[in-house]
Write a protein that holds these residues in place. Structure first.
Motif, short mmCIF file in Angstrom:
data_model
loop_
_atom_site.label_atom_id
_atom_site.label_comp_id
_atom_site.label_asym_id
_atom_site.label_seq_id
_atom_site.Cartn_x
_atom_site.Cartn_y
_atom_site.Cartn_z
N LEU A 13 0.85 -1.04 -0.20
CA LEU A 13 0.17 -0.06 -0.06
C LEU A 13 0.89 1.16 0.19
O LEU A 13 0.98 2.34 -0.93
CB LEU A 13 -1.00 -0.12 1.12
N GLU A 14 1.93 1.35 0.04
CA GLU A 14 2.81 2.26 0.68
C GLU A 14 3.53 2.95 -0.57
O GLU A 14 3.70 4.06 -1.21
CB GLU A 14 4.70 2.09 1.72
N LEU A 44 1.44 2.01 -3.16
CA LEU A 44 0.74 2.77 -4.19
C LEU A 44 0.95 4.02 -4.04
O LEU A 44 -0.02 5.04 -4.65
CB LEU A 44 -1.08 2.46 -3.66
N GLU A 45 0.78 4.31 -2.95
CA GLU A 45 0.96 6.12 -2.43
C GLU A 45 1.48 7.26 -2.55
O GLU A 45 2.42 7.74 -3.24
CB GLU A 45 0.48 5.97 -0.86
N ARG A 46 3.51 5.96 -3.02
CA ARG A 46 3.79 6.78 -3.43
C ARG A 46 4.03 7.03 -5.12
O ARG A 46 4.88 7.93 -5.24
CB ARG A 46 5.22 5.58 -3.52
N ARG A 48 1.12 7.50 -5.97
CA ARG A 48 0.23 8.70 -6.64
C ARG A 48 1.11 9.62 -6.47
O ARG A 48 1.03 10.92 -7.17
CB ARG A 48 -0.76 8.49 -5.75
N GLU A 49 2.18 10.41 -5.25
CA GLU A 49 3.06 11.05 -4.68
C GLU A 49 3.70 11.62 -6.08
O GLU A 49 3.68 12.85 -6.67
CB GLU A 49 3.90 10.71 -4.17
N ASP A 68 -8.41 7.14 -7.67
CA ASP A 68 -7.73 8.07 -6.09
C ASP A 68 -8.97 8.21 -5.62
O ASP A 68 -9.95 7.56 -5.94
CB ASP A 68 -6.80 9.68 -6.71
N ASP A 69 -9.94 9.09 -5.04
CA ASP A 69 -10.87 9.24 -4.53
C ASP A 69 -12.00 9.81 -5.09
O ASP A 69 -12.92 9.78 -4.70
CB ASP A 69 -10.66 10.18 -2.89
N ARG A 75 -9.89 2.80 -2.29
CA ARG A 75 -8.47 3.69 -2.79
C ARG A 75 -7.35 2.29 -2.81
O ARG A 75 -6.06 2.42 -3.17
CB ARG A 75 -7.81 4.66 -1.61
N GLU A 76 -8.25 1.37 -2.19
CA GLU A 76 -6.47 0.84 -1.62
C GLU A 76 -6.69 -1.05 -2.89
O GLU A 76 -5.62 -1.63 -2.61
CB GLU A 76 -6.44 -0.28 -0.26
#
Length: 350
Positions: free
Chosen positions: A85-86, A88-90, A92-93, A237-238, A257-258
């Motif tokens: 999951l980290e 996925l956030e990375r 996106r960032e 995303d959301d 999101r996940e």
């Protein structure tokens, strides 16, 4: 900009982000879709939950759920998929960071050619000059096979951008192979059957950006189409935007999101001899909010010959498609335009 021209890079039209940032009250005519294609049609639907499959359990139950989702929707979401999951956030960032950079920096990575899945930063999806434009910018990374991978065509800012794309490529290719295994098993085939039929994969990772649009009811972020390859994994995303066509009605997919949204491409429709179908989908845009998504396309090589799987062909269900060179299907898709599913439907043997 002059440097980009000197490098022979093709970016002959404005990026959508530049258009959106002009503060226009009306969108340019080149983005206005015909009335019957606009998202304010009575065919549009509210948010819909497609099947959500928990991959943690594995085994025959998951294969059965995947098979049912392929029959009913051709789309489903997966959770507990094994991709950190980290990560996925990375990803996106780094996508948001890229689109926040000045335009001249982004144009250093502009697409060199139009059409046929050009690598780099662009907006135009098709070769046709007369096309209605989509309200979307993208940056496309050729990630597999390694012979296609040229990280110098990927942004270097932030410093972990390139390593993030490489890690995401590794993780999503493993997930795509796992999902092809479940799909194979759901058809009574050995788990490795579809992966072996696809062969050495050609993988593209595309980070999409859909800016706010002053007239969202007149345009689309991405026109109606089915994916041309084997299987697609989409990270949302959301902000809702993805719509799937089912029984001639458009359903908006509820973002999770996940989760990854999974959908079958045209080559899976051929390989399964029309038992499972690729599905028409599109993206609508938002009047207030930006939307980001990350699509991973897991496809055959363009030189790969794709045909209905022999175990799925018999006298009661003959081959419904001819053998097709994947590269020829790609060329048709980009030159003629997707036009819903007409390209794949035209191949069906009567």
């Amino acid at each position: 900009m002059a440097a980009a021209v000197e490098q022979g890079i093709c970016w002959s039209h404005e990026r959508v982000q530049s258009v959106a940032e002009q503060g226009l009250l009306e969108i340019p005519a080149s983005y206005i879709r015909p009335a019957e294609e606009r998202p304010n049609s009575r065919q549009s639907s509210s948010l819909k939950e497609i099947p959500v499959i928990d991959l943690a359990q594995g085994g025959p139950d998951v294969s059965a759920q995947v098979g049912q989702a392929c029959r009913d929707w051709g789309f489903f979401q997966v959770v507990n998929h094994g991709v950190p999951l980290e990560l996925l956030e990375r990803i996106r960032e780094i996508g948001a960071h890229f689109y926040a950079r000045p335009m001249e920096e982004k144009l250093a990575y502009a697409c060199r050619d139009a059409g046929t899945a050009p690598e780099g930063y662009g907006s135009r999806m098709l070769v046709k000059d007369e096309q209605v434009l989509d309200w979307r910018d993208y940056i496309d990374h050729h990630s597999l096979p390694l012979s296609r991978r040229n990280i110098n065509r990927w942004p270097a800012d932030p410093p972990h951008y390139r390593s993030t794309i490489e890690e995401f490529s590794d993780e999503t290719s493993k997930l795509a192979q796992r999902l092809l295994g479940f799909i194979s098993e759901s058809l009574g085939l050995p788990a490795q059957f579809l992966e072996e039929a696809v062969g050495e994969p050609s993988q593209n990772i595309v980070i999409n950006f859909y800016p706010p649009c002053p007239q969202p009811d007149l345009t689309l972020g991405l026109q109606s189409h089915s994916d041309m390859g084997a299987i697609t994994l989409l990270l949302q995303d959301d902000v809702a935007g993805l719509q799937v066509k089912r029984n001639n009605e458009w359903f908006t997919i509820q973002p999770m999101r996940e989760a990854f949204v999974v959908n079958l491409g045209d080559m899976c429709q051929i390989l399964t001899n029309d038992i499972y179908k690729s599905v028409e989908h599109r993206v609508v845009v938002n009047g207030e909010r930006s939307r980001y998504s990350v699509a991973t396309f897991y496809d055959p090589a363009k030189t790969r010959l794709i045909s209905p799987a022999a175990p799925l062909v018999d006298k009661d269900r003959p081959a419904l498609f001819p053998s097709i060179l994947f590269g020829e299907h790609v060329a048709t898709w980009y030159s003629k335009g997707p036009d819903g599913k007409k390209n794949i439907d035209s191949l069906v043997i009567e």
